[in-house]
Design a protein around this motif. Structure first.
Motif, short mmCIF file in Angstrom:
data_model
loop_
_atom_site.label_atom_id
_atom_site.label_comp_id
_atom_site.label_asym_id
_atom_site.label_seq_id
_atom_site.Cartn_x
_atom_site.Cartn_y
_atom_site.Cartn_z
N PRO A 146 0.91 -1.15 -0.26
CA PRO A 146 0.00 0.18 0.10
C PRO A 146 0.86 1.29 0.07
CG PRO A 146 -0.21 -1.24 2.21
CD PRO A 146 0.71 -1.92 1.21
N PRO A 147 0.31 2.32 -0.30
CA PRO A 147 -1.01 2.69 -0.44
C PRO A 147 -1.64 2.46 -1.83
CG PRO A 147 0.22 4.72 -0.63
CD PRO A 147 0.96 3.88 -0.36
N TYR A 148 -2.82 1.98 -1.83
CA TYR A 148 -3.72 1.79 -3.01
C TYR A 148 -4.67 3.03 -3.06
CZ TYR A 148 -1.91 -2.78 -1.64
OH TYR A 148 -0.99 -3.89 -1.31
N GLY A 149 -5.36 2.98 -4.30
CA GLY A 149 -6.28 4.28 -4.37
C GLY A 149 -7.55 3.48 -3.89
N GLY A 150 -8.53 4.25 -3.15
CA GLY A 150 -9.44 3.77 -2.34
C GLY A 150 -9.02 2.93 -1.36
N VAL A 181 -2.52 -8.87 -0.61
CA VAL A 181 -2.90 -7.64 0.05
C VAL A 181 -3.26 -7.85 1.67
CG1 VAL A 181 -4.22 -5.50 0.11
CG2 VAL A 181 -3.68 -6.71 -2.19
N LEU A 182 -3.65 -9.27 1.64
CA LEU A 182 -4.32 -9.57 3.21
C LEU A 182 -3.14 -9.38 4.24
CD1 LEU A 182 -6.21 -12.76 2.07
CD2 LEU A 182 -7.13 -10.83 3.21
N ASP A 183 -1.91 -9.18 3.80
CA ASP A 183 -0.83 -9.17 4.69
C ASP A 183 -0.54 -8.12 5.29
OD1 ASP A 183 -0.18 -11.75 3.91
OD2 ASP A 183 1.57 -11.30 2.64
N HIS A 184 -1.25 -6.96 4.83
CA HIS A 184 -0.86 -5.45 4.91
C HIS A 184 -1.87 -4.87 5.98
CE1 HIS A 184 2.21 -5.91 2.00
NE2 HIS A 184 1.36 -5.79 0.86
N PHE A 185 -3.14 -5.51 6.03
CA PHE A 185 -4.16 -4.72 6.90
C PHE A 185 -4.86 -5.82 7.89
CE2 PHE A 185 -4.49 -2.96 2.47
CZ PHE A 185 -3.91 -1.67 2.90
N ALA A 192 -13.03 8.60 15.33
CA ALA A 192 -11.60 8.74 15.50
C ALA A 192 -10.97 7.93 14.49
CB ALA A 192 -11.40 8.34 16.85
N LYS A 193 -11.37 7.16 13.82
CA LYS A 193 -10.89 6.26 12.71
C LYS A 193 -10.81 7.19 11.60
CE LYS A 193 -11.34 1.58 13.72
NZ LYS A 193 -10.15 0.52 13.73
N VAL A 194 -11.93 8.00 11.42
CA VAL A 194 -11.83 9.13 10.09
C VAL A 194 -10.63 9.84 10.50
CG1 VAL A 194 -12.99 10.94 9.01
CG2 VAL A 194 -14.16 8.76 9.72
N GLU A 195 -10.53 10.44 11.85
CA GLU A 195 -9.84 11.53 12.13
C GLU A 195 -8.44 11.35 12.46
OE1 GLU A 195 -11.96 13.67 14.97
OE2 GLU A 195 -13.31 14.41 13.44
N SER A 196 -8.01 9.90 12.61
CA SER A 196 -6.58 9.61 12.55
C SER A 196 -6.06 8.80 11.18
CB SER A 196 -6.42 8.44 13.80
OG SER A 196 -7.32 7.24 13.57
N TRP A 197 -7.05 9.06 10.10
CA TRP A 197 -6.77 8.27 8.87
C TRP A 197 -5.24 8.79 8.43
CZ3 TRP A 197 -7.94 4.13 6.55
CH2 TRP A 197 -7.74 4.01 4.83
N GLY A 198 -4.50 8.07 7.85
CA GLY A 198 -3.19 8.40 7.71
C GLY A 198 -2.17 8.59 8.59
N ASN A 199 -2.53 8.46 9.81
CA ASN A 199 -1.68 8.71 11.08
C ASN A 199 -1.17 7.36 11.93
OD1 ASN A 199 -1.61 11.40 10.52
ND2 ASN A 199 -3.16 11.80 11.78
N ALA A 200 -2.10 6.45 11.52
CA ALA A 200 -2.03 5.26 12.43
C ALA A 200 -0.63 4.56 11.85
CB ALA A 200 -3.21 4.42 12.10
#
Ligand SMILES: [Zn+2]
Length: 403
Positions: free
Chosen positions: A319-323, A345-349, A395-403
């Motif tokens: 990742p990252p992937y579009g969408g 992709v299963l390994d990444h999330f 909180a999931k939305v607002e921390s998106w990309g920071n996790a």
């Protein structure tokens, strides 16, 4: 930049010395100018000058550096929005501002997101942008079946205005497309007086509005310059009396898919730009949307695309992937996904349902930013058919990309 609208909504523009042939759109994407003329069909010649100005700006913004000279005076409000948003001196100034109309139209593409937006506002008229050939620029991407999409829009039975335009051919690279994403609204803007519009609804969903989706950064983007009503585009459209409205701005593509496929417009939904009798099933977009649809319908993936195909190759990489949020959502819900091309992709999330359940509800601030005349209707639909996120989901939305 100097712009001129001739009768028949034929736009021509001339660069000033400081302007650039390779410009940048609002998302920083580099785009190269192919030709300095285009036209918009199906619109009146007597729209308010601010509407002509904003419509022109959706086309010429990437190539304009310091100033723009219109062929008719604009309001001080529109000039100020251009100055504050882009640092551009705009003139001449002298028109009375446009009084916003009372109606909302939907900028209708026929994809799942715009169908969902249309479902929320069942009485809203549609404005459909149909790409047509440019008289002097060859078509290097003939796969796009805009004729098929226009036919489907006509079959919806809604009040419909089809706007035809070759404005995408002003763009040489990366390929014909909207100079700014907002150029899809050029025709709707020019129709705003005739249709009495005070708002224009777009199908941009949570990924585009809040998660930095599409071509943007992968982070929470409350200040998204493209689609925040407080951003520069939002303020410019508002100055011309046409508010940007994102009815599905708080929900994911899983929700827009579910709403669209459960709506009276189900038979007209079409996200594929290539198919004729149905989606082509072989383009990258069909693959991506099939993953989402299979997840929503809780069934195995059904695609002829194999892992060795170019459309699938990106899923062999990290990742990252579009969408990306929807990839994660699909992996968590499609039975047998480990035996498909998405297996690497299963390994990444974390692909548990719990980790992705936030994508089934609405991010409440998205409702708050819908302009007041249309907020209650959108909120009532969302509360009845989708539901609002809990605090931990927010909180999931607002921390998106920071996790
Ligand atoms: Zn397709």
């Amino acid at each position: 930049m100097r712009v001129t609208w001739a009768p028949g909504a034929s736009l021509s523009f001339r660069l000033d010395p400081e302007d650039e042939i390779t410009g940048r759109a609002s998302d920083e994407y580099p785009i190269k100018l192919a030709i300095n003329s285009c036209s918009v069909g199906g619109v009146p010649d007597d729209a308010h000058p601010d509407l002509f100005a904003v419509a022109a700006w959706t086309v010429v913004a990437p190539w304009t550096r310091k100033r723009i000279t219109f062929d008719r005076a604009v309001s001080a409000e529109v000039a100020r929005a251009l100055h504050d948003g882009w640092g551009v001196e705009a003139g001449p100034v002298g028109a009375e501002p446009r009084t916003p109309g009372s109606r909302l139209a939907i900028s209708y593409s026929g994809g799942a997101d715009s169908v969902a937006a249309a479902t929320i506002f069942p009485d809203a008229p549609f404005v459909h942008f149909r790409r047509v050939a440019h008289p002097r620029v060859p078509n290097r991407w003939p796969h796009y079946r805009s004729d098929v999409l226009a036919k489907l829009a006509a079959q919806t039975g809604r009040e419909l205005s089809v706007v035809t335009s070759d404005l995408e051919y002003t763009l040489a690279e990366p390929r014909p497309g909207y100079p700014e994403h907002h150029a899809v609204a050029a025709g709707a803007l020019l129709l705003a007086d005739r249709l009495d519009l005070g708002g224009l609804g777009f199908g941009y969903e949570m990924g585009s509005r809040w998660l930095g989706g599409g071509r943007y950064l992968w982070r929470f983007t409350p200040d998204n310059p493209m689609w925040s009503p407080h951003g520069r585009w939002g303020r410019l459209f508002a100055a011309a009396g046409v508010h940007i409205v994102l009815p599905v701005g708080g929900v994911s593509e899983a929700v827009t898919m579910r709403v669209a496929l459960g709506s009276p417009l189900r038979d007209q939904v079409r996200w594929c730009l290539r198919g004729t009798d149905g989606p082509c099933r072989t383009c990258a977009k069909c693959l991506y949307k099939e993953l989402i649809q299979a997840a929503v319908e809780r069934r195995p993936l059904d695609t002829p695309i194999t892992a060795d195909r170019p459309q699938a190759r990106k899923y062999l990489q990290k990742p990252p992937y579009g969408g990306q949020e929807m990839i994660q959502y699909g992996l968590a819900r499609v039975p047998g996904i480990e035996d498909t091309l998405f297996a690497p992709v299963l390994d990444h999330f974390d692909v548990s349902e719990a980790a992705t359940s936030w994508l089934e509800r609405c991010y409440p601030p998205a409702l708050d930013e819908i302009p007041q005349p249309w907020r209650a209707e959108a909120a009532a639909f969302v509360e009845a058919n989708v539901g609002l996120m809990t605090e931990s989901e927010v909180a999931k939305v607002e921390s998106w990309g920071n996790a």
